[in-house]
Design a protein around this motif. Structure first.
Motif, short mmCIF file in Angstrom:
data_model
loop_
_atom_site.label_atom_id
_atom_site.label_comp_id
_atom_site.label_asym_id
_atom_site.label_seq_id
_atom_site.Cartn_x
_atom_site.Cartn_y
_atom_site.Cartn_z
N TYR A 76 0.85 -1.19 0.00
CA TYR A 76 0.00 0.00 0.00
C TYR A 76 0.89 1.24 0.00
O TYR A 76 2.04 1.19 0.47
CB TYR A 76 -0.89 0.04 1.25
N PRO A 77 0.38 2.36 -0.50
CA PRO A 77 1.16 3.60 -0.39
C PRO A 77 1.44 3.94 1.07
O PRO A 77 0.69 3.55 1.97
CB PRO A 77 0.24 4.65 -1.03
N LEU A 78 2.52 4.66 1.30
CA LEU A 78 2.88 5.02 2.66
C LEU A 78 1.79 5.85 3.33
O LEU A 78 1.56 5.72 4.54
CB LEU A 78 4.21 5.80 2.67
N ASP A 79 1.09 6.68 2.56
CA ASP A 79 0.05 7.51 3.17
C ASP A 79 -1.20 6.70 3.52
O ASP A 79 -2.15 7.24 4.10
CB ASP A 79 -0.31 8.72 2.30
N SER A 80 -1.21 5.40 3.21
CA SER A 80 -2.29 4.52 3.67
C SER A 80 -2.06 4.04 5.10
O SER A 80 -2.93 3.38 5.67
CB SER A 80 -2.43 3.30 2.74
#
Length: 328
Positions: A76-80
């Motif tokens: 997942y993206p880090l901002d998830s």
């Protein structure tokens, strides 16, 4: 005492440090010991690929009574990634992990895992000022390559996960939670864990690893055994003894000893799957893990002159050396 140091469940780092990883290990075992799912949410921070993830490893006994091991890594993206400390709640994409439940909605081209499993009362390890967590006084050294924490040696479960719409019921089963964080896993180590022995109150954790320390390195070990609500701890920081013999790539024999007790462990991997472990370059190392491995233990208490024996076919086992391949 530092709250993070004594509460291993909490997020230990920050999102600005590189290289860095942090992972939570939630293991669920069905009441009959035949269905096991471990979920590993975490983050990997590196110069080339910072992201969050949830790994899974499952040992499932099918209708043909044969067991199979399946693994996967969902990025997942880090901002998830979001981690609330009080009350603790870890969120990665649509997946939520707290002190009371794991609520997951994972999917890739191979598998769909959905559902909610709730946790009963945790069984924490004993802690003191000198040993604030399972690492003992090494927990106070910030330069350690990898830190380890045990959240719960044993707790009850209720609820189910649906794997490709097939219900895996964990009600009346057992759970286990541990942690790792730092810049890399050790180059070689052995890890063994089970809380599904013939004696339902028995739970075991063992780890031995190559540990860089200051300008040198040593083989360090930790073992925590709970039998009938009594904890037996063997550790490098207690100056206890550990003799580990690798019989082959899938089997080890371990003898631990201190002033009051002697513990013998036999462990064997029978059906491993591949997981991805952290290195200083990111999530790059492929390792083997077993969830349904075999373990036999013999605990001899010197003063009482008593011998306790137990065994399980529901053990998590990793036997990793420096020759393990890197992820492509």
């Amino acid at each position: 005492m530092n709250n993070k140091r004594t509460n291993a469940l909490l997020f230990q780092g920050d999102l600005n440090k590189k290289p860095y990883f942090e992972g939570w290990y939630y293991k669920q075992v069905s009441n009959d010991g035949k269905q096991i799912i471990s979920l590993i949410p975490g983050i990997s921070l590196s110069e080339k690929d910072s992201h969050s993830f949830v790994q899974y490893i499952m040992t499932i006994h099918g209708d043909n009574k044969k067991k199979r091991t399946e693994t996967g890594y969902i990025s997942y993206p880090l901002d998830s990634f979001d981690c609330q400390q009080e009350p603790f709640q870890l969120t990665i994409g649509p997946n939520v992990f707290t002190v009371s439940k794991a609520e997951v909605n994972l999917s890739n081209e191979k598998v769909s895992i959905q559902g909610i499993v709730e946790f009963g009362k945790f069984t924490p390890i004993k802690q003191t000022l000198i040993t604030p967590n399972i690492m003992g006084f090494f927990a106070y050294f910030p330069m350690m390559q990898c830190f380890h924490g045990i959240v719960s040696m044993n707790h009850t479960l209720s609820g189910a996960f649906y794997v490709n719409e097939e219900k895996i019921d964990f009600t009346s089963g057992k759970g286990y939670i541990e942690r790792d964080w730092g810049n890399s896993f050790p180059r070689e180590y052995v890890w063994i864990q089970s809380n599904h022995f013939e004696n339902e109150d028995t739970s075991l954790f063992f780890s031995e690893a190559h540990i860089p320390f200051l300008k040198t390195a040593f083989q360090g070990f930790i073992c925590n055994l709970v039998v009938n609500n009594k904890e037996y701890r063997f550790a490098t920081y207690h100056r206890d003894k550990c003799k580990l013999k690798k019989l082959n790539e899938n089997r080890v024999e371990i003898t631990l000893e201190n002033n009051t007790a002697k513990l013998r462990i036999e462990a064997e991997i029978t059906s491993p799957g591949e997981l991805i472990a952290p290195t200083v370059s990111g999530m790059q190392k492929v390792i083997k893990e077993e969830l349904g491995g075999t373990v036999k233990i013999e605990l001899y208490l010197k003063k009482e002159k008593t011998l306790y024996k137990d065994k399980t076919n529901c053990a998590g086992i990793e036997i990793v050396d420096h020759t393990e391949k890197e992820r492509i």
